[in-house]
Design a protein around this motif. Sequence first.
Motif, PDB file in Angstrom:
ATOM      1  N   GLY A  75      39.657  48.764  23.274  1.00 33.98           N
ATOM      2  CA  GLY A  75      40.327  48.747  24.576  1.00 33.98           C
ATOM      3  C   GLY A  75      41.841  48.839  24.428  1.00 33.98           C
ATOM      4  N   ASP A  76      42.547  47.990  25.163  1.00 31.97           N
ATOM      5  CA  ASP A  76      44.011  47.984  25.121  1.00 31.97           C
ATOM      6  C   ASP A  76      44.567  46.998  24.098  1.00 31.97           C
ATOM      7  OD1 ASP A  76      44.146  49.903  27.116  1.00 31.97           O
ATOM      8  OD2 ASP A  76      44.178  48.404  28.717  1.00 31.97           O
ATOM      9  N   SER A  77      43.685  46.285  23.394  1.00 33.59           N
ATOM     10  CA  SER A  77      44.168  45.296  22.435  1.00 33.59           C
ATOM     11  C   SER A  77      44.719  45.976  21.184  1.00 33.59           C
ATOM     12  CB  SER A  77      43.057  44.317  22.056  1.00 33.59           C
ATOM     13  OG  SER A  77      42.023  44.980  21.380  1.00 33.59           O
ATOM     14  N   GLN A  78      45.537  45.279  20.466  1.00 30.05           N
ATOM     15  CA  GLN A  78      46.122  45.786  19.229  1.00 30.05           C
ATOM     16  C   GLN A  78      45.497  45.032  18.053  1.00 30.05           C
ATOM     17  OE1 GLN A  78      48.411  48.401  19.156  1.00 30.05           O
ATOM     18  NE2 GLN A  78      47.782  48.472  21.282  1.00 30.05           N
TER      19      GLN A  78
END
Length: 97
Positions: free
Chosen positions: A42-45
Amino acid sequence: MGWATLYIEKLKQGETVQFRPRGNSMTGKVSDGQLCTVKPIGDSQPEKGDIVLCKVNGREYLHLVTAVSGKRYQISNNKGFINGWVAITSIFGKCTK
């Protein structure tokens, strides 16, 4: 088509996947045949120490993020072998179990 192609496609669609990876390169973190749950990145790093499903130089791995440099992530197995550096676009999911 590699061993994880179908899982990667499901992760890209936002689905969580489970599978039993084969091999001993992650012994100590993931055992041969152990059931793993991988959630979409997703948008996590990713962070150093995360186990991720990724592609490095066209090959699919469930391996460790061993370093982060800006927007690049070093992928290695749990025995110290470095597979290479990738962008976030080559990381598809994070192992949560």
